[in-house]
Design an enzyme around this catalytic site. Structure first.
Site, PDB file in Angstrom:
ATOM      1  N   GLN A  11       0.826  -1.216   0.000  1.00  0.00           N
ATOM      2  CA  GLN A  11       0.000   0.000   0.000  1.00  0.00           C
ATOM      3  C   GLN A  11       0.860   1.267   0.000  1.00  0.00           C
ATOM      4  OE1 GLN A  11      -3.822   0.162   2.211  1.00  0.00           O
ATOM      5  NE2 GLN A  11      -2.621  -0.963   3.727  1.00  0.00           N
ATOM      6  N   ALA A  58       6.925  -5.108   5.181  1.00  0.00           N
ATOM      7  CA  ALA A  58       6.508  -5.638   6.485  1.00  0.00           C
ATOM      8  C   ALA A  58       5.633  -6.866   6.288  1.00  0.00           C
ATOM      9  CB  ALA A  58       5.722  -4.578   7.263  1.00  0.00           C
ATOM     10  N   TYR A  59       5.530  -7.638   7.353  1.00  0.00           N
ATOM     11  CA  TYR A  59       4.515  -8.694   7.444  1.00  0.00           C
ATOM     12  C   TYR A  59       3.358  -8.018   8.160  1.00  0.00           C
ATOM     13  CZ  TYR A  59       2.292 -13.133   8.687  1.00  0.00           C
ATOM     14  OH  TYR A  59       1.405 -14.171   8.835  1.00  0.00           O
ATOM     15  N   THR A  60       2.273  -7.723   7.430  1.00  0.00           N
ATOM     16  CA  THR A  60       1.214  -6.880   8.003  1.00  0.00           C
ATOM     17  C   THR A  60      -0.074  -7.618   8.344  1.00  0.00           C
ATOM     18  OG1 THR A  60       0.575  -6.253   5.757  1.00  0.00           O
ATOM     19  CG2 THR A  60       2.008  -4.723   6.942  1.00  0.00           C
ATOM     20  N   THR A  99       4.235   1.050  13.953  1.00  0.00           N
ATOM     21  CA  THR A  99       2.780   0.974  14.114  1.00  0.00           C
ATOM     22  C   THR A  99       2.286   1.422  15.488  1.00  0.00           C
ATOM     23  OG1 THR A  99       0.985  -0.651  14.222  1.00  0.00           O
ATOM     24  CG2 THR A  99       3.158  -1.469  14.734  1.00  0.00           C
ATOM     25  N   TYR A 123       2.239  -9.387  16.102  1.00  0.00           N
ATOM     26  CA  TYR A 123       2.574  -8.352  15.109  1.00  0.00           C
ATOM     27  C   TYR A 123       3.197  -7.138  15.806  1.00  0.00           C
ATOM     28  CZ  TYR A 123       1.789  -4.413  11.908  1.00  0.00           C
ATOM     29  OH  TYR A 123       1.942  -3.273  11.143  1.00  0.00           O
ATOM     30  N   TRP A 148      -3.693   2.459  11.046  1.00  0.00           N
ATOM     31  CA  TRP A 148      -4.906   2.257  10.222  1.00  0.00           C
ATOM     32  C   TRP A 148      -4.677   2.765   8.793  1.00  0.00           C
ATOM     33  CZ3 TRP A 148     -10.057   3.188  13.356  1.00  0.00           C
ATOM     34  CH2 TRP A 148      -9.959   2.557  14.607  1.00  0.00           C
TER      35      TRP A 148
HETATM   36  N1  LIG Z   1      -1.558  -1.395   7.055  1.00  0.00           N
HETATM   37  C1  LIG Z   1      -1.732  -0.766   8.202  1.00  0.00           C
HETATM   38  O1  LIG Z   1      -2.864  -0.561   8.669  1.00  0.00           O
HETATM   39  C2  LIG Z   1      -0.544  -0.269   8.982  1.00  0.00           C
HETATM   40  C3  LIG Z   1      -0.763   0.364  10.207  1.00  0.00           C
HETATM   41  C4  LIG Z   1       0.322   0.826  10.931  1.00  0.00           C
HETATM   42  C5  LIG Z   1       1.596   0.672  10.437  1.00  0.00           C
HETATM   43  N2  LIG Z   1       1.791   0.042   9.240  1.00  0.00           N
HETATM   44  C6  LIG Z   1       3.159  -0.117   8.773  1.00  0.00           C
HETATM   45  O2  LIG Z   1       3.321   0.656   7.588  1.00  0.00           O
HETATM   46  C7  LIG Z   1       4.234   0.005   6.709  1.00  0.00           C
HETATM   47  C8  LIG Z   1       3.602  -0.155   5.346  1.00  0.00           C
HETATM   48  O3  LIG Z   1       2.430  -0.951   5.480  1.00  0.00           O
HETATM   49  P1  LIG Z   1       1.542  -1.378   4.228  1.00  0.00           P
HETATM   50  O4  LIG Z   1       0.126  -1.381   4.681  1.00  0.00           O
HETATM   51  O5  LIG Z   1       1.933  -0.593   3.027  1.00  0.00           O
HETATM   52  O6  LIG Z   1       1.993  -2.900   4.063  1.00  0.00           O
HETATM   53  P2  LIG Z   1       1.655  -3.910   2.888  1.00  0.00           P
HETATM   54  O7  LIG Z   1       0.633  -3.333   1.978  1.00  0.00           O
HETATM   55  O8  LIG Z   1       1.415  -5.238   3.514  1.00  0.00           O
HETATM   56  O9  LIG Z   1       3.028  -3.949   2.086  1.00  0.00           O
HETATM   57  C9  LIG Z   1       4.172  -4.555   2.583  1.00  0.00           C
HETATM   58  C10 LIG Z   1       5.013  -4.987   1.404  1.00  0.00           C
HETATM   59  O10 LIG Z   1       6.190  -5.629   1.921  1.00  0.00           O
HETATM   60  C11 LIG Z   1       6.385  -6.804   1.159  1.00  0.00           C
HETATM   61  N3  LIG Z   1       7.233  -7.755   1.875  1.00  0.00           N
HETATM   62  C12 LIG Z   1       6.859  -8.773   2.693  1.00  0.00           C
HETATM   63  N4  LIG Z   1       7.948  -9.440   3.119  1.00  0.00           N
HETATM   64  C13 LIG Z   1       9.022  -8.833   2.563  1.00  0.00           C
HETATM   65  C14 LIG Z   1      10.426  -9.053   2.599  1.00  0.00           C
HETATM   66  N5  LIG Z   1      10.954 -10.059   3.304  1.00  0.00           N
HETATM   67  N6  LIG Z   1      11.227  -8.218   1.895  1.00  0.00           N
HETATM   68  C15 LIG Z   1      10.723  -7.212   1.163  1.00  0.00           C
HETATM   69  N7  LIG Z   1       9.410  -6.960   1.072  1.00  0.00           N
HETATM   70  C16 LIG Z   1       8.576  -7.757   1.764  1.00  0.00           C
HETATM   71  C17 LIG Z   1       4.983  -7.313   0.900  1.00  0.00           C
HETATM   72  O11 LIG Z   1       4.988  -8.285  -0.123  1.00  0.00           O
HETATM   73  P3  LIG Z   1       3.856  -9.447  -0.078  1.00  0.00           P
HETATM   74  O12 LIG Z   1       2.548  -8.734  -0.167  1.00  0.00           O
HETATM   75  O13 LIG Z   1       4.183 -10.264  -1.271  1.00  0.00           O
HETATM   76  O14 LIG Z   1       4.037 -10.138   1.237  1.00  0.00           O
HETATM   77  C18 LIG Z   1       4.300  -6.011   0.503  1.00  0.00           C
HETATM   78  O15 LIG Z   1       4.497  -5.707  -0.857  1.00  0.00           O
HETATM   79  C19 LIG Z   1       4.624  -1.295   7.404  1.00  0.00           C
HETATM   80  O16 LIG Z   1       5.812  -1.107   8.110  1.00  0.00           O
HETATM   81  C20 LIG Z   1       3.486  -1.537   8.380  1.00  0.00           C
HETATM   82  O17 LIG Z   1       3.900  -2.315   9.487  1.00  0.00           O
HETATM   83  C21 LIG Z   1       0.751  -0.415   8.497  1.00  0.00           C
END
Ligand SMILES: NC(=O)c1ccc[n+]([C@@H]2O[C@H](COP(=O)([O-])OP(=O)(O)OC[C@H]3O[C@@H](n4cnc5c(N)ncnc54)[C@H](OP(=O)(O)O)[C@@H]3O)[C@@H](O)[C@H]2O)c1
Length: 279
Positions: A11, A58-60, A99, A123, A148
């Site tokens: 995302q 991340a592993y989300t 997060t 997580y 979020w």
């Molecule tokens: N989503 C939320 O609500 C939220 C809230 C608070 C904080 N955050 C933080 O914000 C950041 C971005 O989140 P997001 O929602 O954009 O996450 P996301 O959509 O799940 O994207 C994470 C990306 O990382 C990839 N990935 C997984 N394992 C990997 C590895 N070993 N090496 C390289 N890439 C890898 C995933 O690939 P695959 O899809 O193929 O696994 C995906 O493309 C993260 O640090 C997350 O913890 C997110």
């Protein structure tokens, strides 16, 4: 500036690709660059010679992490450790996302950067371990806790709600968990501001204000003109494998502050782009 982005097809990665302008971006993700694979990370840094590494990987899967602890820690803790060591050694600044789930949610007022962490899920614990590794191995870090998060690309709450609304006249949504919906395009703008200010440290950066999942869905449907009724329910109606903090509102006390637009403005801007995206 040459920016190497890891996890660049999630995302946030998609939002970076669309909204981060004026810099040379090198977008990577699995399988070509896994953040816990030291050899691949070293090679990318050597080949690209970036001025900054932005880790969006991340592993989300918050619930999945409860039964896949090793995988969650490999990506969320070991990955940042590898990145921090490799960038720290080369004196390359590292932007790392974390997060609101590093907090337990027992506070009744917004969490600031100085509040004590105490994750209640695997997580959250894995993300906290990632923060610690980054702090330990690269002093030139920006650790940015967001919450979020959603965008027009990827899987997220508003897109799930819109899908559900297609076939339902009424949707029940949790109204006793409080947080800050964050539109990823706004986060990207905030990250650029932070990098430009150049003051390293840990920051909270989320949509301003606060709401519940019910409030979020209600606002979304209003903006979209959807007639589906949103009904508030208790979180206990939807038991999930991972406990969530009931209150994880984020606020920044860092100065100079980077403050994102309100979460309502986030919903409005999301709907505007989502319409274009869908059309
Ligand atoms: N989503 C939320 O609500 C939220 C809230 C608070 C904080 N955050 C933080 O914000 C950041 C971005 O989140 P997001 O929602 O954009 O996450 P996301 O959509 O799940 O994207 C994470 C990306 O990382 C990839 N990935 C997984 N394992 C990997 C590895 N070993 N090496 C390289 N890439 C890898 C995933 O690939 P695959 O899809 O193929 O696994 C995906 O493309 C993260 O640090 C997350 O913890 C997110």
């Amino acid at each position: 500036m040459k920016i190497l982005v890891t996890g660049g097809r999630g995302q946030l990665g998609h939002a970076i690709q669309r909204h981060l302008q004026g810099h040379q971006l090198f977008i990577t993700d699995v399988p070509e660059l896994s953040i816990f694979d030291l050899i691949s990370v070293e090679k990318a840094l050597h080949d690209i010679q970036p001025d900054l590494l932005l880790n969006a990987a991340a592993y989300t899967n918050v619930d999945g992490a409860e039964s896949h602890k090793e995988e969650a820690f490999q990506v969320n803790a070991e990955g940042p450790l590898v990145l921090a060591k490799a960038t720290g050694k080369r004196k390359i600044p590292l932007v790392h996302l974390s997060t609101d789930y590093v907090f337990d949610g027992t506070k009744k007022t917004p969490y600031t950067e100085d509040d004590e962490t105490h994750p209640v899920s695997v997580y959250g614990a894995s993300k906290l371990a990632g923060e610690i590794a980054v702090r330990d191995y690269n002093p030139q870090h920006f650790i940015v806790r967001t919450a979020w998060l959603y965008y027009v690309a990827g899987k997220n709450f508003p897109k799930t709600m819109i899908e559900l609304a297609k076939n339902k006249s009424e949707i029940r949504v949790v109204n006793d968990q409080f947080g800050c919906p964050t539109y990823a395009a706004h986060l990207v703008t905030g990250l650029v501001e932070l990098i430009t200010q150049g003051i390293f440290g840990t920051y909270h950066m989320a949509g301003s204000g606060q709401t519940t999942w019910f409030g979020f869905a209600s606002r979304l449907f209003k903006e979209m003109g959807l007639k589906t009724i949103v009904k508030p329910v208790a979180g206990t109606e939807f038991p999930k494998p991972a406990p969530r903090p009931v209150y994880s509102v984020l606020q920044t006390i860092r100065r100079p502050a980077v403050v994102l637009p309100s979460w309502e403005e986030g919903v409005r801007d999301f709907v505007e782009l989502f319409g274009k995206h869908a059309g």
